[in-house]
Design a protein around this motif. Structure first.
Motif, PDB file in Angstrom:
ATOM      1  N   TYR A  31       0.851  -1.191   0.000  1.00 37.76           N
ATOM      2  CA  TYR A  31       0.000   0.000   0.000  1.00 37.76           C
ATOM      3  C   TYR A  31       0.884   1.236   0.000  1.00 37.76           C
ATOM      4  O   TYR A  31       1.846   1.322   0.767  1.00 37.76           O
ATOM      5  CB  TYR A  31      -0.923  -0.001   1.227  1.00 37.76           C
ATOM      6  CG  TYR A  31      -2.051   0.987   1.106  1.00 37.76           C
ATOM      7  CD1 TYR A  31      -3.207   0.663   0.406  1.00 37.76           C
ATOM      8  CD2 TYR A  31      -1.954   2.256   1.664  1.00 37.76           C
ATOM      9  CE1 TYR A  31      -4.243   1.570   0.279  1.00 37.76           C
ATOM     10  CE2 TYR A  31      -2.987   3.174   1.546  1.00 37.76           C
ATOM     11  CZ  TYR A  31      -4.133   2.823   0.850  1.00 37.76           C
ATOM     12  OH  TYR A  31      -5.149   3.736   0.720  1.00 37.76           O
ATOM     13  N   ASN A  42      -3.348   0.739  -3.515  1.00 37.62           N
ATOM     14  CA  ASN A  42      -2.587  -0.498  -3.556  1.00 37.62           C
ATOM     15  C   ASN A  42      -1.605  -0.437  -4.725  1.00 37.62           C
ATOM     16  O   ASN A  42      -1.921   0.128  -5.770  1.00 37.62           O
ATOM     17  CB  ASN A  42      -3.520  -1.696  -3.738  1.00 37.62           C
ATOM     18  CG  ASN A  42      -4.357  -1.931  -2.517  1.00 37.62           C
ATOM     19  OD1 ASN A  42      -3.831  -2.125  -1.434  1.00 37.62           O
ATOM     20  ND2 ASN A  42      -5.669  -1.910  -2.675  1.00 37.62           N
ATOM     21  N   SER A 133      -2.669  -3.911   2.790  1.00 39.20           N
ATOM     22  CA  SER A 133      -3.706  -3.697   1.784  1.00 39.20           C
ATOM     23  C   SER A 133      -4.617  -2.539   2.163  1.00 39.20           C
ATOM     24  O   SER A 133      -5.627  -2.307   1.521  1.00 39.20           O
ATOM     25  CB  SER A 133      -4.514  -4.977   1.554  1.00 39.20           C
ATOM     26  OG  SER A 133      -5.024  -5.445   2.778  1.00 39.20           O
ATOM     27  N   SER A 134      -4.229  -1.822   3.225  1.00 38.35           N
ATOM     28  CA  SER A 134      -5.015  -0.653   3.645  1.00 38.35           C
ATOM     29  C   SER A 134      -4.086   0.380   4.269  1.00 38.35           C
ATOM     30  O   SER A 134      -2.945   0.069   4.644  1.00 38.35           O
ATOM     31  CB  SER A 134      -6.081  -1.056   4.676  1.00 38.35           C
ATOM     32  OG  SER A 134      -5.459  -1.409   5.901  1.00 38.35           O
TER      33      SER A 134
END
Length: 149
Positions: A31, A42, A133-134
């Motif tokens: 990320y 991403n 992923s965040s």
């Protein structure tokens, strides 16, 4: 004959355990974000090369989306340096934990910043964390790796 074969195999086994190099191939979710702007998405990042376990120096290839650096060299909490022939470019800082296969790259190179963000470089901190992923995951990994000695 059996004795020679046994000694040869034993020697190979001992030498393989004493290797000072380890192959690294990390392809995990990453990320990218900037604290000072709306950038957050991403990215596909991979690290493929060799880690010299004696001095923890990585040498190999780094790719970020479609941007490939054939030869980069770094160790935890140092500069991420790319070589193209005799040209040396500092891409930013890198924090790396081999045991957890985690890294955080702080991009400071203006051309790379522009390629990744499609915005003019304004000396804003651009961070790429993996595996993440965040935004929340990326910030946790970056903070953890920066706190490592």
């Amino acid at each position: 004959m059996k004795k020679v074969l046994f000694i040869t195999l034993l020697s190979l086994f001992i030498l393989s355990g004493c290797s000072t190099h380890e192959q690294i191939d990390i392809k995990s979710p990453s990320y990218m974000y900037s604290e000072n702007s709306e950038i957050g998405r991403n990215v596909r990042v991979s690290l493929n090369g060799t880690l010299n376990k004696k001095d923890d120096v990585f040498e190999g290839e780094l790719s970020i989306d479609d941007i490939v650096f054939k030869k980069v060299i770094f160790t935890h909490n140092t500069l991420l340096i790319s070589y193209e022939g005799s040209k040396r470019t500092v891409l930013g800082d890198i924090y790396f934990d081999k045991q957890a296969n985690q890294y955080a790259i702080i991009v400071t190179e203006p051309e790379l910043y522009t390629k990744l963000t499609h915005a003019k470089f304004q000396n804003k901190g651009l961070v790429i964390s993996s595996p993440a992923s965040s935004l929340a995951d990326a910030k946790i990994i970056e903070a953890k790796l920066k706190a490592m000695e």
